[in-house]
Design a protein around this motif. Sequence first.
Motif, PDB file in Angstrom:
ATOM      1  N   LYS A  70       1.996   2.062  -4.511  1.00 49.35           N
ATOM      2  CA  LYS A  70       3.024   1.689  -5.492  1.00 49.35           C
ATOM      3  C   LYS A  70       3.867   0.528  -4.973  1.00 49.35           C
ATOM      4  O   LYS A  70       4.130  -0.449  -5.679  1.00 49.35           O
ATOM      5  CB  LYS A  70       3.913   2.893  -5.782  1.00 49.35           C
ATOM      6  N   ASN A  71       4.302   0.625  -3.710  1.00 43.82           N
ATOM      7  CA  ASN A  71       5.137  -0.431  -3.128  1.00 43.82           C
ATOM      8  C   ASN A  71       4.373  -1.742  -2.966  1.00 43.82           C
ATOM      9  O   ASN A  71       4.909  -2.820  -3.240  1.00 43.82           O
ATOM     10  CB  ASN A  71       5.689   0.023  -1.776  1.00 43.82           C
ATOM     11  N   LEU A  72       3.123  -1.653  -2.523  1.00 50.50           N
ATOM     12  CA  LEU A  72       2.316  -2.862  -2.364  1.00 50.50           C
ATOM     13  C   LEU A  72       2.042  -3.515  -3.711  1.00 50.50           C
ATOM     14  O   LEU A  72       2.082  -4.746  -3.838  1.00 50.50           O
ATOM     15  CB  LEU A  72       0.998  -2.535  -1.664  1.00 50.50           C
ATOM     16  N   GLY A  84       3.307  -8.193  -7.195  1.00 46.65           N
ATOM     17  CA  GLY A  84       3.573  -8.603  -8.569  1.00 46.65           C
ATOM     18  C   GLY A  84       2.624  -7.989  -9.574  1.00 46.65           C
ATOM     19  O   GLY A  84       2.497  -8.476 -10.695  1.00 46.65           O
ATOM     20  N   GLY A  85       1.945  -6.913  -9.188  1.00 42.05           N
ATOM     21  CA  GLY A  85       0.985  -6.268 -10.075  1.00 42.05           C
ATOM     22  C   GLY A  85       1.542  -5.027 -10.744  1.00 42.05           C
ATOM     23  O   GLY A  85       2.703  -4.667 -10.574  1.00 42.05           O
ATOM     24  N   SER A 126      -8.927  11.821 -12.813  1.00 40.53           N
ATOM     25  CA  SER A 126      -7.842  10.840 -12.891  1.00 40.53           C
ATOM     26  C   SER A 126      -8.401   9.426 -12.824  1.00 40.53           C
ATOM     27  O   SER A 126      -9.478   9.187 -12.275  1.00 40.53           O
ATOM     28  CB  SER A 126      -6.846  11.032 -11.737  1.00 40.53           C
ATOM     29  N   THR A 127      -7.627   8.486 -13.374  1.00 40.00           N
ATOM     30  CA  THR A 127      -7.937   7.065 -13.252  1.00 40.00           C
ATOM     31  C   THR A 127      -6.685   6.340 -12.794  1.00 40.00           C
ATOM     32  O   THR A 127      -5.652   6.362 -13.473  1.00 40.00           O
ATOM     33  CB  THR A 127      -8.399   6.471 -14.598  1.00 40.00           C
ATOM     34  N   PHE A 128      -6.770   5.739 -11.605  1.00 43.61           N
ATOM     35  CA  PHE A 128      -5.689   4.903 -11.090  1.00 43.61           C
ATOM     36  C   PHE A 128      -6.127   3.454 -11.249  1.00 43.61           C
ATOM     37  O   PHE A 128      -7.219   3.074 -10.812  1.00 43.61           O
ATOM     38  CB  PHE A 128      -5.410   5.204  -9.618  1.00 43.61           C
ATOM     39  N   ALA A 129      -5.268   2.638 -11.862  1.00 46.78           N
ATOM     40  CA  ALA A 129      -5.647   1.251 -12.131  1.00 46.78           C
ATOM     41  C   ALA A 129      -4.570   0.297 -11.616  1.00 46.78           C
ATOM     42  O   ALA A 129      -3.376   0.493 -11.891  1.00 46.78           O
ATOM     43  CB  ALA A 129      -5.865   1.035 -13.620  1.00 46.78           C
ATOM     44  N   PHE A 130      -5.002  -0.724 -10.862  1.00 46.82           N
ATOM     45  CA  PHE A 130      -4.121  -1.774 -10.372  1.00 46.82           C
ATOM     46  C   PHE A 130      -4.508  -3.079 -11.059  1.00 46.82           C
ATOM     47  O   PHE A 130      -5.656  -3.509 -10.989  1.00 46.82           O
ATOM     48  CB  PHE A 130      -4.250  -1.911  -8.853  1.00 46.82           C
ATOM     49  N   LYS A 168       5.786  -8.865   4.134  1.00 44.21           N
ATOM     50  CA  LYS A 168       5.438 -10.116   3.466  1.00 44.21           C
ATOM     51  C   LYS A 168       4.011 -10.070   2.940  1.00 44.21           C
ATOM     52  O   LYS A 168       3.140  -9.450   3.540  1.00 44.21           O
ATOM     53  CB  LYS A 168       5.577 -11.302   4.430  1.00 44.21           C
ATOM     54  N   ILE A 169       3.792 -10.737   1.806  1.00 39.69           N
ATOM     55  CA  ILE A 169       2.457 -10.893   1.238  1.00 39.69           C
ATOM     56  C   ILE A 169       1.937 -12.265   1.653  1.00 39.69           C
ATOM     57  O   ILE A 169       2.579 -13.289   1.407  1.00 39.69           O
ATOM     58  CB  ILE A 169       2.500 -10.776  -0.301  1.00 39.69           C
ATOM     59  N   ASN A 170       0.794 -12.298   2.328  1.00 35.63           N
ATOM     60  CA  ASN A 170       0.201 -13.551   2.803  1.00 35.63           C
ATOM     61  C   ASN A 170      -1.119 -13.788   2.076  1.00 35.63           C
ATOM     62  O   ASN A 170      -2.120 -13.121   2.346  1.00 35.63           O
ATOM     63  CB  ASN A 170      -0.023 -13.491   4.321  1.00 35.63           C
ATOM     64  N   ARG A 171      -1.106 -14.727   1.153  1.00 40.14           N
ATOM     65  CA  ARG A 171      -2.289 -14.991   0.328  1.00 40.14           C
ATOM     66  C   ARG A 171      -3.169 -16.061   0.956  1.00 40.14           C
ATOM     67  O   ARG A 171      -2.688 -16.979   1.613  1.00 40.14           O
ATOM     68  CB  ARG A 171      -1.876 -15.402  -1.079  1.00 40.14           C
TER      69      ARG A 171
END
Length: 533
Positions: A356-358, A363-364, A376-380, A226-229
């Motif tokens: 990737k899963n998170l 929702g990103g 490399s450049t990883f962007a979220f 679960k995501i808890n904001r």
Amino acid sequence: MEKINILIVDDRPENIIALEALLFRDDVNIVTTTLPNEALRIAWEMDISIALVDVQMPEMDGFELVEILKSNPRTKDILIIFVTAISTDTKYAVKGLNTGAVDYLYKPLNPYVTSAKVDSFIQFVRGQRELKKKNQELLDHQKELIKAKEEAEQGKRIKENFLANMSHEIRTPINGIIGITQLLEKTILTTEQAEMISLLEISSNSLLGVINDILDLSKIEAGKFKINRGPTDLIKTCRDVVNLLRIRAREKDLDLIIEMDPELPELINADSLRLNQILMNLIANAIKFTTEGSVTLRVEILDRKGNNLQLKFSVIDTGIGIAKDNIDKIFETFEQADESTTIKFGGTGLGLSIVKNLSKLKGGILEVESEEFKGSTFAFTNWYETIQSDQKRVVQKNDGALTAFEGVRILVAEDNAINKFLIIKILKDWNIDVDVADNGQEALDLLKENDYQIVLMDTFMPVMNGLDAIKLIRNGYVPGKELIPIITFSAAAMETDKQVAIAAGANDVVSKPFEQRVLHEKIMHYLDATVTL
């Protein structure tokens, strides 16, 4: 093609011969009789699809024969066509149709009409058989799906039970190692000993990180994640991650840079733990695969919509890069770009899979750009709601010193010797009087004999586990102690395990390995609640 059985019933052999001649074809099997009783036996023993029945016969007329056939479940679906020389008066047709017939043929028979009608009914029978066959296939397929679903659910339950047990068995000793390491840090140590303790703590936390990664993936696959904001200090979160990983970068002589958009809000509504996890994995991964140069965390605002911001978190490195053919592969569980990468740099291949899963759960969008041997450049990227600074929750500064308690007595139920030693040492350092039970039954016996302010209960114990002991306490097994605050220790992985503990009657749950500050705060909270009561 399977032949269709057609039964002809007529008391006159010449009529039967005439009908046989009209109906002869390769895809039908014609069975005949001049006796109605014999017709009943044939219909019972053979799979008759269509019956042409004469109306006027001695012993039993056609109407009576058909009534008997339609009353029997085994023969009720035979298509009946009456063959008659009786008047075409409507009342006779109605009587026949009410009996169960589907049509009439009138003598003298028109060969074209007779052949066409029987042919249409043969096609109808074939259609019905095909439909029945398809329905049976659907039923069989449905049974297979139900069986597969049951097997999948059973497999899921087995996996969750295994996960819960393994979580407890692995995290419990790690809790002991980390806890004792922290206690040793507070003792007088030589420089060499302090260095070894520091290395022990780093190794323990690394092991815990790998285990948590595996457990997180398992929870995601089981649909239990679960995501808890909540209000999150964005700038502090980013700086904390960079500061935690700065030592690793320094060991490799890498520049660890942080670039923050000057218009970033102080607070956003986010799951700080998971955002931290994404950034930690991306930056740690970049440091790991960069041998010289720098690793940069860049946070920028891409778009605004009312009170919402689209933020982009980019981790840019000057590392080994990734070949285009391997970019998709790096996000697979337990996979790295290629075997040589695993041999040279090691690792489980879990970090990017979790990111990737998170990212998907939050929702990103996760993107990667890379050029082999150049970096490399990883962007979220994700949307976040901004929170006004006056909504910021008041957080008391912790100077590291945890205050002692006065006149507090706590019952501890824990079977693991190392964790028992650790908890007793921590509680006694806080000036708490401690009694210890090795299982749930011993805890109940001690609770009968003594008064305690709080019970600390492990959930997995021999003889009687903690959950069963809690239920007995809440149900009045020890009169007068039904409402005593109970905090459980749990090394379980699933959120449902915590819910089960609360449902059993626990007031709160402390996850293993635990932080001393968290345990101290919970004890303080329930002592205050007891005083209020």
